[in-house]
Design an enzyme around this catalytic site. Structure first.
Site, PDB file in Angstrom:
ATOM      1  CB  SER A 283      -8.026   3.988   2.872  1.00  0.00           C
ATOM      2  OG  SER A 283      -7.143   3.276   3.737  1.00  0.00           O
TER       3      SER A 283
ATOM      4  CE  LYS B   4      -3.932   2.000   2.573  1.00  0.00           C
ATOM      5  NZ  LYS B   4      -4.794   1.836   3.770  1.00  0.00           N
TER       6      LYS B   4
ATOM      7  CB  SER C 127      -8.353   0.945   5.715  1.00  0.00           C
ATOM      8  OG  SER C 127      -9.042   2.138   5.966  1.00  0.00           O
TER       9      SER C 127
END
Length: 511
Positions: free
Chosen positions: A158, A83, A182
């Site tokens: 997210s 990420k 997330s």
């Protein structure tokens, strides 16, 4: 689409160890998949940066070491995505924001160091809501990611980029961060497995902070065992993280392979269901409970009354911490700098111009809310009260775990909604985290795995397991049993049923 990339990380590791495939072949297969399906107007857009040269160099080094007979980590040569909130040397780290566009970190996050030590080729950096603020990956400054199940729907957030990369077979494993769900919520809506470890169980050093008391790095995968394997790589104590636990990350893989829930008590959280939860999500949840009962677990209902206030308290604590953490992005030290067009050239005006241009609407919204909650005259009424609610939530968990071994609930109240559907309604967007937020407020570990396909739309739903602090192994023990029973019920892994994946496979073949 080559069948090789459809295998689990554990299966790929076994093939590498047996020399049925080389690490270079495996890494190239995933890079080819990224090139075929990630770009373009209808591409997944899971990646913000693809790390081709370095990934292949690491893979070649693994092959050379294996040929020499060196002892390697079990996951050596298995590719992974990271990420883009986690800093990496040699690749840009943007946090999905224009304010960090093109920025290169001078150091690696601790989890990245551990990936490198295990010699796992890093395929690249994945898309996210800007500074991890969102539930749909639509708030990325670089455009939204699409759900591999339906390219017109969101992949969660997210960490939608990491979940979509794994779901679309662009990567067998990925790292995400989880502040209020997330990792787990994207897992639920993409049919993947996502784990939020116990707070402090995985180092946060090198993860760009949104809310320091809530953030946690964790694994994204297609199976429970794969998550356990990755969790053991990245977990453990880190002296660079003052909140890091001293516990070693051991016993997780063994728990996933144990697969036995006989005699365990599993608590259904009364407050995490009912009104607002999609009928198909609840139906798959009920099916899962029956499977666990048939495997010898005792299912009991527990009440955690203060969970009803978790969402409101979270959206005071998180913006407050975010407003403090994001103060460093001032246009002075690093990142974007935008000079005012006229008037005096003061630091305050440079800061204002930079933030106006560099931050997106959702980030600005949360900074304003957090700054207000922390301001004189409102601190006790808002932030202080929210922290008191947090204590009550922690006590609810303590009381519940005095009765049961793990808690269980749907991961998200609905399946994936359409792109743009909730973009202009922040409150509706925030409600997607209603079931996942309590775990972050209390620091307990949580795991989401696919519970099946909702009848209304044929999209994946997720089931969430929660365990006491430092008892992450229980998640893998229960999750592995449930995963096996669910797959037997469906006749195979849930991802085989994703309609958009067939479209993506045709795209790959055409290219």
């Amino acid at each position: 689409m080559t069948e090789l990339i459809k295998h689990s990380a554990a299966a790929l590791a076994a093939k590498l160890a047996a020399r049925e495939v080389s690490a270079v072949e495996l890494t190239q297969a995933h890079l080819d998949r990224i090139a075929a399906v990630d770009g373009g107007e209808r591409g997944i857009h899971a990646f913000l940066h693809v790390n081709t040269a370095e990934a292949l160099a690491v893979a070649a080094d693994v092959d050379e070491r294996r040929a020499r007979g060196e002892e390697l980590h079990e996951l050596a040569g298995v590719p992974i995505a990271v990420k883009d909130l986690i800093v990496t040397v040699g690749q840009p780290t943007t946090a999905g924001s224009k304010i960090l566009e093109g920025w290169h970190s001078p150091y690696d996050a601790t989890v990245v160091k551990k990936l490198r030590a295990a010699r796992m080729p890093i395929l690249g950096k994945t898309n996210l809501d800007e500074f991890a603020m969102g539930s749909s990956t639509e708030h990325s400054a670089y455009g939204p990611t699409r759900n591999p199940w339906d390219l017109d729907r969101i992949p969660g957030g997210s960490g939608g980029g990491s979940a979509a990369a794994v779901a679309s077979f662009e990567a067998p494993l990925a790292l995400g961060t989880d502040t209020g769900g997330s990792i787990r919520q994207p897992g639920a809506v993409t049919g993947t497995v996502g784990v939020k470890p116990t707070y402090g169980g995985v180092s946060r050093y090198g993860a760009i902070a949104m809310a320091s008391s809530l953030d946690q790095i964790g694994p994204v995968s297609r199976t429970v065992l794969d998550s356990a394997l990755l969790h053991e790589v990245i977990g453990g104590h880190d002296p660079f993280d003052s909140t890091s636990l001293t516990d070693p990350a051991t016993g997780l893989v063994a728990a996933a392979r144990l697969g036995n829930v006989k005699g365990m008590k599993i608590g259904v959280v009364k407050e995490l269901g009912g009104e607002g939860y999609q009928a198909g999500v609840e139906a798959r949840f009920a099916d899962s409970l029956e499977m666990l009962r048939s495997a010898g677990a005792e299912i009991v209902e527990v009440s955690c009354p203060n969970f009803d206030y978790a969402l409101g308290a979270y959206y005071l604590i998180m913006p407050s911490e975010a407003s403090s953490n994001l103060a460093k992005f001032d246009g002075v030290r690093y990142g974007l700098r935008v000079l005012p067009e006229d008037g005096p050239m003061t630091i305050e005006r440079v800061m204002g111009s930079t933030r106006a241009a560099g931050f997106g609407d959702e980030v600005k919204r949360r900074i304003i809310l957090g700054t207000y909650a922390l301001s004189a005259g409102y601190y006790d009424a808002y932030y202080g009260s929210a922290q008191k609610v947090r204590t009550l939530i922690q006590r609810d968990f303590d009381a519940a775990f005095a009765q049961v071994d793990v808690l269980i609930s749907p991961t998200a109240p609905t399946t994936a909604f359409k792109l743009g559907e909730k973009l202009d309604d922040p409150l509706a967007m925030y409600l997607n985290d209603v079931a996942t937020i309590p775990a972050n407020m209390a620091g307990v570990p949580g795991l989401s795995l696919p519970s099946g396909l909702a009848d209304e739309d044929g999209l994946p739903a997720g089931i969430q397991l929660l365990a006491p602090v430092r008892q992450d192994a229980r998640l893998y023990r229960v999750g592995a049993v449930l995963e096996t029973m669910l797959e037997q019920s469906w006749g195979g892994p849930i991802l085989a049923k994703a309609p958009a994946l067939a479209e993506l496979a045709k795209t790959t073949e055409a290219k």
